[in-house]
Scaffold this active site. Structure first.
Site, mmCIF file in Angstrom:
data_model
loop_
_atom_site.group_PDB
_atom_site.id
_atom_site.type_symbol
_atom_site.label_atom_id
_atom_site.label_comp_id
_atom_site.label_asym_id
_atom_site.label_seq_id
_atom_site.Cartn_x
_atom_site.Cartn_y
_atom_site.Cartn_z
ATOM 1 N N HIS A 46 45.701 31.657 44.913
ATOM 2 C CA HIS A 46 45.072 32.762 45.133
ATOM 3 C C HIS A 46 45.110 32.794 46.891
ATOM 4 O O HIS A 46 45.452 31.646 47.360
ATOM 5 C CB HIS A 46 42.968 32.475 44.848
ATOM 6 C CG HIS A 46 42.883 33.056 43.456
ATOM 7 N ND1 HIS A 46 41.804 33.291 42.820
ATOM 8 C CD2 HIS A 46 43.768 33.321 42.310
ATOM 9 C CE1 HIS A 46 41.385 33.430 42.218
ATOM 10 N NE2 HIS A 46 43.211 33.515 41.745
ATOM 11 N N GLU A 48 42.775 32.202 48.929
ATOM 12 C CA GLU A 48 41.600 30.987 50.036
ATOM 13 C C GLU A 48 42.574 29.921 49.320
ATOM 14 O O GLU A 48 42.505 28.890 50.132
ATOM 15 C CB GLU A 48 40.295 31.159 49.362
ATOM 16 C CG GLU A 48 39.786 32.544 49.525
ATOM 17 C CD GLU A 48 40.483 33.424 48.363
ATOM 18 O OE1 GLU A 48 41.404 33.652 48.002
ATOM 19 O OE2 GLU A 48 38.834 34.128 48.077
ATOM 20 N N CYS A 76 35.821 34.325 44.336
ATOM 21 C CA CYS A 76 35.267 33.512 43.022
ATOM 22 C C CYS A 76 35.333 31.990 42.719
ATOM 23 O O CYS A 76 35.109 31.502 43.736
ATOM 24 C CB CYS A 76 36.934 33.586 42.462
ATOM 25 S SG CYS A 76 38.171 32.691 42.585
ATOM 26 N N CYS A 79 37.869 29.094 44.182
ATOM 27 C CA CYS A 79 37.827 28.797 45.702
ATOM 28 C C CYS A 79 36.661 29.288 46.471
ATOM 29 O O CYS A 79 37.008 27.790 47.470
ATOM 30 C CB CYS A 79 38.195 31.093 45.907
ATOM 31 S SG CYS A 79 39.878 31.337 45.639
#
Length: 142
Positions: A46, A48, A76, A79
């Site tokens: 992801h 992040e 999410c 993260c």
């Protein structure tokens, strides 16, 4: 936040979900990334996570207590945990993610008793732009 949007646009151009993230400290960008889960065949890639990893490597530290994270979509649970463990000072994000978010939606990770560190949270930064980018991306794929 504009740098995060540029990363989201680049992710979309690669066929990735258009989410971008930037880690900044003392007025300078330490790292930037867009989603790369498909490209890397890595569900943890992801935006992040990638931006946090790069900033930690740059500073040779597992913690970023003076750093701020800008991301185009609400993080999410995975993260949010990475943000907590890396001790990010402030989190700025665009659109809320009612289905997968974990900051102001869902399980609200930073409000859980098991959370080690909660950043200052600033939600809704360029929220319309973020939501429109995601809607357009998914509409084109349907």
């Amino acid at each position: 936040m504009e740098a995060a949007f540029a990363e989201a646009e680049a992710a979309a151009a690669r066929g990735e979900v258009p989410i971008g993230a930037v880690v900044a400290m003392d007025g300078r960008v330490l790292s930037r990334a867009g989603n790369r889960t498909r490209e890397l065949n890595d569900p943890t890639a992801h935006a992040e996570i990638l931006a946090i990893r790069e900033a930690c490597a740059l500073l040779a530290s597992e913690r970023l207590p003076q750093a701020d994270l800008y991301v185009t979509l609400e993080p999410c649970p995975m993260c949010a945990a990475a943000i907590s463990f890396s001790r990010i000072r402030r989190l700025y994000f665009g659109a809320a993610d009612e289905k997968g978010g974990a900051v102001v939606s869902g399980g609200r990770y930073f409000h859980q008793p098991t959370c080690h560190h909660a950043p200052e949270i600033y939600a809704g930064i360029s929220e319309t732009k973020s939501a429109d980018m995601l809607r357009t991306f998914f509409k084109e794929r349907r």
